[in-house]
Write a protein that holds these residues in place. Sequence first.
Motif, PDB file in Angstrom:
ATOM      1  N   THR A  12       0.835  -1.198   0.000  1.00 59.30           N
ATOM      2  CA  THR A  12       0.000   0.000   0.000  1.00 59.30           C
ATOM      3  C   THR A  12       0.872   1.252   0.000  1.00 59.30           C
ATOM      4  O   THR A  12       0.566   2.230  -0.676  1.00 59.30           O
ATOM      5  N   ILE A  35      -5.953   4.393  -0.450  1.00 58.51           N
ATOM      6  CA  ILE A  35      -4.865   3.409  -0.357  1.00 58.51           C
ATOM      7  C   ILE A  35      -4.176   3.492   1.006  1.00 58.51           C
ATOM      8  O   ILE A  35      -3.913   2.471   1.642  1.00 58.51           O
ATOM      9  N   GLY A  43      -3.344   0.732   4.340  1.00 58.77           N
ATOM     10  CA  GLY A  43      -2.050   0.496   4.972  1.00 58.77           C
ATOM     11  C   GLY A  43      -2.137   0.210   6.456  1.00 58.77           C
ATOM     12  O   GLY A  43      -1.310  -0.512   7.007  1.00 58.77           O
TER      13      GLY A  43
END
Lengths: 334, 199
Positions: free
Chosen positions: A94, A128, A132
């Motif tokens: 990520t 995104i 993570g």
Amino acid sequence: MNAWLSPQSSLWWAVLIKCGVLLFVVITSFAYAMLFERKIIGWMQLRPGPNRVGPWGLLQPLVDALKLILKEDLTPKTADPLIYRLAPFISLVTAFSVYAVIPFSEPGPGNVWAVGDVNAGILVILAITSIGVYGISLGGWASGSKYPLLGSVRSTAQMISYELAMAMSLIGVLILAGTTSLVGIVNSQAKLWFFIPQFVGFIIYVVTAVAETNRAPFDLVEADAELVGGFNTEYSGLRFGLFFIAEYINMLTVSCIATLLFLGGWNAVGGLTMIPGIGWFLLKVAFFMFVYIWLRATFPRIRYDRLMAFGWKVLLPVATLNLVITAFVVAVRG
Amino acid sequence: MSRKKLYNVGALLTGLAITFKYMFKRKPTIQYPSRKKKHAPRFHGLHELRRYGDGKERCIGCELCSSVCPANAITVIGAENSPGDRRSPGERYAARYEIDELRCIFCGMCEEACPTDAIVLTPRFEMSDYRRGSFIYSKDRLLVPPEAGVGLAPDDRPNGIPSDLGSVAETKSTVDTDEGYDATWRGTILKTQTKGLAG
């Protein structure tokens, strides 16, 4: 210029080359960001910092990487083997994928300084980076021991609390720019960088970015003093290295976002256009990295309840207020 | 703690200013193995058995150092000099002379007790080794080689003191040399004491 560099280009090998170059650049920047941090912190603590490997310690990142690769990769008996092994990769992948949408310099005719120029770039980045968190949370949970679990619980709470305020602080910029495209946002800062009209949003973004990347003084997820190493206590060798890389790449990412959204991206300072756009961009990112390191060298870790109180009772209301006022002013003026 | 103190932005900025200022300060680090700090004039380090100018050992095997040693670190076994092979100017010499450097507390009593100024403390301090047995220094390591500074106290030798055994390391100090370390008091004392002795 080159047709295959254009954003619309579907030439798979052109994209692949861009990705390869980007990967190399990002990993190298990570390595030297680490050396930069150790040097700066050393100087601030009246030490010379690493200087034994190579001239001025410049080969230190190489030997660090070598050390991590050669170390034993341990998996605790109580760990969930699949998720335990997978977690570092979630973090790393990520962290890397964000760079697909970050533009590094002014798009020329027919080419763009990014792997892909997405028209909702900032949303892609936020989406995104939110994934993570799973790397850290799952890694801590799957380790099957107490300190990593505490670390991952903290991570989850901290991410939720600070991501809200962070998104709120970014919306102000989106309202001013009237677009979610990163290139568009930078272009709308040609006259005035957004950190001046959005000063409150800028400060909130910097604070939340420190918390989002688990850096001191908000490094409660790692908290080496109380939680040994937090979520990464059980990790060793290259898997620890992957978390480490992901942390620094996330630092670089939030620095890039801050540069793009608040400091005018590749726009030159004071008409100094002889430095190319990419140079300005990198300088601004380096400035943010320095601020990060500076904060780490200066402030002690904040207490957990105060972290939560600060996030929910100060940052979120102020960010919301800032958003409402920005929206009001923009609506009134036109 | 009150809310006012918790959100004291001024204090945060003061902290940042301090760390920024410190970044440019001179670093006190001495890059140790390549650069060494100058030792204090009366630094007590590893022992050394000295010789007279003609190469004869100063030690006469009287065992005073051994008896004065508060740590019982010194073992001396004396022997009579044979007329053909005189090791020391006196009647006797030290057939065995051993110091257990792990027991030694580096107080320098041996140095003070010695009637011939045979045993002295040098400023050498880098004695690390891998085995305990290696710290029992016998005559072969304590006795100064005939060619190195015969008759001179360690501080008075032209080339200074070898800081690790065997080789002379370059000792460049980052510390101010104006602090008066050059005139070594112990060296002066030793010089005056040795006036009556040969060499």
